[in-house]
Design an enzyme around this catalytic site. Structure first.
Site, PDB file in Angstrom:
ATOM      1  N   SER A   1       0.832  -1.195   0.000  1.00 23.30           N
ATOM      2  CA  SER A   1       0.000   0.000   0.000  1.00 23.30           C
ATOM      3  C   SER A   1       0.872   1.254   0.000  1.00 23.30           C
ATOM      4  CB  SER A   1      -0.935  -0.051   1.212  1.00 23.30           C
ATOM      5  OG  SER A   1      -1.967   0.894   1.115  1.00 23.30           O
TER       6      SER A   1
ATOM      7  N   ASP B   1      -9.988  -5.565  -3.522  1.00 16.52           N
ATOM      8  CA  ASP B   1      -9.393  -4.543  -2.665  1.00 16.52           C
ATOM      9  C   ASP B   1     -10.205  -3.258  -2.788  1.00 16.52           C
ATOM     10  OD1 ASP B   1      -7.787  -2.625  -1.403  1.00 16.52           O
ATOM     11  OD2 ASP B   1      -5.923  -3.474  -2.160  1.00 16.52           O
TER      12      ASP B   1
ATOM     13  N   HIS C   1      -7.552  -6.000   0.944  1.00 17.28           N
ATOM     14  CA  HIS C   1      -6.377  -5.113   0.957  1.00 17.28           C
ATOM     15  C   HIS C   1      -5.216  -5.657   1.784  1.00 17.28           C
ATOM     16  CE1 HIS C   1      -4.199  -1.373   0.572  1.00 17.28           C
ATOM     17  NE2 HIS C   1      -4.147  -1.212   1.882  1.00 17.28           N
TER      18      HIS C   1
END
Length: 240
Positions: free
Chosen positions: A81, A180, A219
Site C-alpha cells: 500500500s 481490494d 487489501h
C-alpha cells in the site's frame, strides 16, 4: 526481505505479523521498521521525503550489514500500500538519494527485486478512485477541491509510476486482489501498464499477479493466498 508497511498502525499490526510468518516459512530473513511518526519511532509529522529518507537509512544499514562478508545474500524489498509508494520512490531515485542525503561517493546498488502488494500508480489517482470519492464525484468542484491538491503538493504526491520509470533495471512483481476496496485494482493495473510502457525498449521484467474476488483477500490478506509461496518463490529464484 526489507518490508515497508502501509499507512495504518505500526510494524506490529496483525496482518503484517502474518506476512512475517510467511517470510519465515520461506526461509527469508525479515527487516521491518516504522517510519517517523509511526509506532515507537520519533513523534514528528511524516512527509513523503521524510519517510523515504527513513527507508533509505534502513536500506543503507542493511546493505552495509550483508555486504561485509564473502557471501552476499540477495536483498528484496516488499512494499504494501503506502509502503509500495515509499519503496518505489526510494529505489527509483536511489542514485540521487545516495549522494544527496547520505553523501556517498558511490551510490547504493539496487536490490535484487521489488515486490509491490496492493500498489497505486500515484496518490492523486488513488484519491480519485477511492470508494469514498464516489460520494462526492458528482460535485462540479470535485476535481479542483479533492484531487488537484494532491497533484500540486510536491510533498505528498507519491508518484510511483514516475519513480519506477527511472529504474528500468529493477525487477518488479505486483500483487493485487481484485476485491481490494482501499486501493482499487484499477490503480494497481495503471501502475503495471505505466512501468511496462517505460520498459518497452528494454529493461528488467515486471509482472502482475492478480487475485480473483472469490478469494476474499482484500487489501491486507494476500499473505494468505494459496499460491503465494509459488509466486514469490519463482520471482526470488529468478532474480537472486
Amino acid at each position: 526481505m526489507l518490508y515497508c508497511h502501509g499507512n495504518s498502525n505500526s510494524r506490529a499490526a496483525e496482518h503484517r505479523i502474518q506476512l512475517y510468518k510467511f517470510f519465515q516459512q520461506m526461509d527469508f530473513h525479515t527487516i521491518a521498521f516504522d517510519y517517523r511518526g509511526y509506532g515507537d519511532s520519533t513523534k514528528i509529522r511524516p512527509t513523503e521525503n521524510g519517510v523515504v529518507e527513513d527507508s533509505l537509512v534502513v536500506y543503507e544499514w542493511l546493505r552495509t550489514t550483508v555486504d561485509k562478508g564473502d557471501r552476499k545474500p540477495p536483498i528484496f524489498v516488499w512494499g504494501h500500500s503506502l509502503g509500495e509508494a515509499i519503496s518505489s520512490h526510494l529505489l527509483g531515485n536511489l542514485k540521487e538519494l545516495s549522494t544527496s542525503v547520505l553523501e556517498r561517493s558511490t551510490p547504493l546498488p539496487l536490490p535484487n527485486g521489488l515486490i509491490l502488494e496492493a500498489p497505486f500508480n500515484n496518490l492523486p489517482d488513488e484519491v480519485a478512485k477511492h470508494p469514498l470519492s464516489k460520494l462526492v464525484t458528482w460535485l462540479p468542484y470535485y476535481e479542483s477541491t479533492f484531487v488537484a491538491p494532491f497533484r500540486s503538493d510536491r510533498g505528498q504526491r507519491f508518484m510511483s509510476d514516475a519513480h519506477l520509470s527511472r529504474a528500468p533495471a529493477l525487477p518488479v512483481l505486483i500483487l493485487h486482489a481484485k476485491d481490494d476496496v482501499i486501493v482499487p485494482f484499477v490503480v494497481g493495473l495503471k501502475l503495471y501498464r505505466s512501468v511496462l510502457e517505460s520498459r518497452s525498449e528494454g529493461g528488467a521484467t515486471i509482472k502482475l499477479h492478480a487475485y480473483d474476488k472469490s478469494e476474499n483477500l482484500g487489501h491486507k490478506w494476500i499473505c494468505h493466498a494459496k499460491d503465494l509461496s509459488d509466486v514469490i518463490g519463482d520471482f526470488v529464484q529468478c532474480h537472486q
